[in-house]
Structures are given as structure tokens and as C-alpha cells.
Design an enzyme around this catalytic site. Structure first.
Site, PDB file in Angstrom:
ATOM      1  N   ASN A 125      15.462 -21.318  -3.167  1.00  0.00           N
ATOM      2  CA  ASN A 125      16.706 -22.068  -3.170  1.00  0.00           C
ATOM      3  C   ASN A 125      17.971 -21.252  -3.404  1.00  0.00           C
ATOM      4  OD1 ASN A 125      15.491 -24.724  -2.846  1.00  0.00           O
ATOM      5  ND2 ASN A 125      14.645 -24.398  -4.877  1.00  0.00           N
ATOM      6  N   ILE A 126      17.859 -20.069  -3.943  1.00  0.00           N
ATOM      7  CA  ILE A 126      19.062 -19.315  -4.274  1.00  0.00           C
ATOM      8  C   ILE A 126      19.776 -18.820  -3.021  1.00  0.00           C
ATOM      9  CG2 ILE A 126      17.927 -17.062  -4.472  1.00  0.00           C
ATOM     10  CD1 ILE A 126      19.784 -16.529  -6.862  1.00  0.00           C
ATOM     11  N   LYS A 130      25.932 -16.193  -2.168  1.00  0.00           N
ATOM     12  CA  LYS A 130      26.710 -16.537  -3.367  1.00  0.00           C
ATOM     13  C   LYS A 130      26.559 -15.461  -4.440  1.00  0.00           C
ATOM     14  CE  LYS A 130      27.017 -21.532  -2.828  1.00  0.00           C
ATOM     15  NZ  LYS A 130      26.803 -22.861  -3.447  1.00  0.00           N
ATOM     16  N   CYS A 150      25.749 -19.238 -16.870  1.00  0.00           N
ATOM     17  CA  CYS A 150      25.210 -20.460 -16.249  1.00  0.00           C
ATOM     18  C   CYS A 150      25.103 -21.466 -17.396  1.00  0.00           C
ATOM     19  CB  CYS A 150      23.882 -20.190 -15.556  1.00  0.00           C
ATOM     20  SG  CYS A 150      22.666 -19.297 -16.562  1.00  0.00           S
TER      21      CYS A 150
END
Length: 211
Positions: A125-126, A130, A150
Site C-alpha cells: 500500500n505504500i 510520497k 506519523c
């Protein structure tokens, strides 16, 4: 000359004996005219000020002017001000907390948000782009001092810092040791796999003088 000095000393001794006999009290300078010693209250105040500087969860210095942590709360704001933080790199997709946003606006701190899913399946998913964009912000000395965070300062922050370490030519063993130090029992093999595969070639030109 010696006779004159002896005569003066004798006169002074005679005057002193006369004052003592008459019960005269020799004057003492007021305490205020002497150098002041630190008052107990001042020491307590300094200790209280130091105690008020509470770092965020999982806080650490990564490099000169680069810091990492979990999500700061109000108790951490004074500590962040002491670091003269100029920028925040926020790695969560959720909106930044209102209280934190007000703090940043009030103190002229710029927020850079790169929303990365916190799923355990980080390798899938990363969004690698980004990570690259976040690293560009971190490597730009105009954004420093910068805080990377985070929610808990473990996985997403750990991956960004791990990729930064690769740019700094750290060996993978050291990269993984640092990641595991912060992730502890919640370390993810998928995170480490992502860092291992991350291609730093497109960013190497930024590191020569920046980090």
C-alpha cells in the site's frame, strides 16, 4: 614614619576599646548590598521550566536539524518551540489535529503532509513517490529544523528514516537495527523489505551538500 604608623594603630585600638566599653555596636552593611545568592524559588522555577519540556512519543534526533517522533500533543508544544522547529513532515492521511494546526499557524511552522496508509501490508500500500517527495522536503535545509512524524513514530516514520539512512550510505544491518529500536515488538518484515528495495538513485544528487 614607623613611629607615626605605630601611633595611628595605637589610637585606633584605643578608640575600639572605648567603643566596646561604651556598648557601641559596630555597624554591618545591609544584606542587599552583598552579591545575592540564588533564591530557592528561582531554582525551583528553573527546574519546573525544564520539566515542562516534554518530548513527543518516540522522539529522537536523526541528523543535525532533523528529528523524528510520534504525533505531538499539547504537552509537547513547548519542547518543539525549544527546538525552533520550522517544518513538520506528517505521514498520516488523516487531517492534522485542530489543536496542532493552531499551534503551527501561531508559530509560523509549515506543515507538509504525505498521507501514507498505516496498514500492516505496507509493501503493497505504500506510495513510493510520497516517500520520495517527503525526503525532498527533509533534505532541503531551508525546511530545517524539521520534525518527521506519523501517529506512533514507528512504521511510517521508520520507513522514511530508513530510506534517508540509505541515502546516507548506512548498511542495511544498521538501518534495520534503528528501525527495530523504535518499532520494537511491532517491527514488520514488510517495512524492512520496502527499505531494502527502495531505489535512492533519483535522490542521490540532493544528498551531497544537504545531509
Amino acid at each position: 614614619m614607623q613611629l607615626e604608623i605605630a601611633r595611628k594603630q595605637s589610637n585606633q585600638e584605643s578608640e575600639q576599646r572605648a567603643e566596646e566599653a561604651a556598648g557601641v555596636v559596630v555597624s554591618i552593611e545591609p544584606w542587599e548590598q552583598h552579591p545575592k545568592l540564588p533564591a530557592g524559588g528561582e531554582e525551583t522555577g528553573a527546574a519546573a521550566a525544564a520539566a515542562a519540556l516534554v518530548p513527543p512519543l518516540n522522539f529522537a534526533e536523526v541528523h543535525d536539524g532533523i528529528f523524528r517522533s510520534g504525533l505531538p500533543v499539547a504537552d509537547n508544544f513547548a519542547f518543539l518551540l525549544s527546538l525552533k522547529i520550522r517544518s513538520i513532515v506528517y505521514l498520516c492521511p488523516e487531517p492534522y489535529p485542530e489543536e496542532n494546526t493552531r499551534f503551527l499557524e501561531h508559530n509560523g511552522i509549515k506543515l507538509h503532509q504525505f498521507g501514507i496508509d498505516g496498514s500492516k501490508e505496507l509493501l503493497v500500500n505504500i506510495p513510493e513517490e510520497k516517500i520520495r517527495e517527503a525526503l525532498k522536503v527533509i533534505l532541503d535545509i531551508r525546511n530545517r529544523p524539521v520534525l518527521i512524524h506519523c501517529k506512533r513514530g514507528k512504521h511510517r516514520t521508520g520507513c522514511v528514516v530508513g530510506c534517508l539512512r540509505k541515502l546516507q550510505k548506512w548498511c542495511l544491518t544498521s538501518v534495520f537495527d534503528e528501525y527495530q529500536h523504535f518499532a520494537a515488538a511491532k517491527a514488520r518484515s514488510t517495512d524492512q523489505r520496502f527499505m531494502e528495495l527502495f531505489d535512492t538513485s533519483s535522490l542521490m544528487h540532493l544528498t551531497a551538500s544537504q545531509c
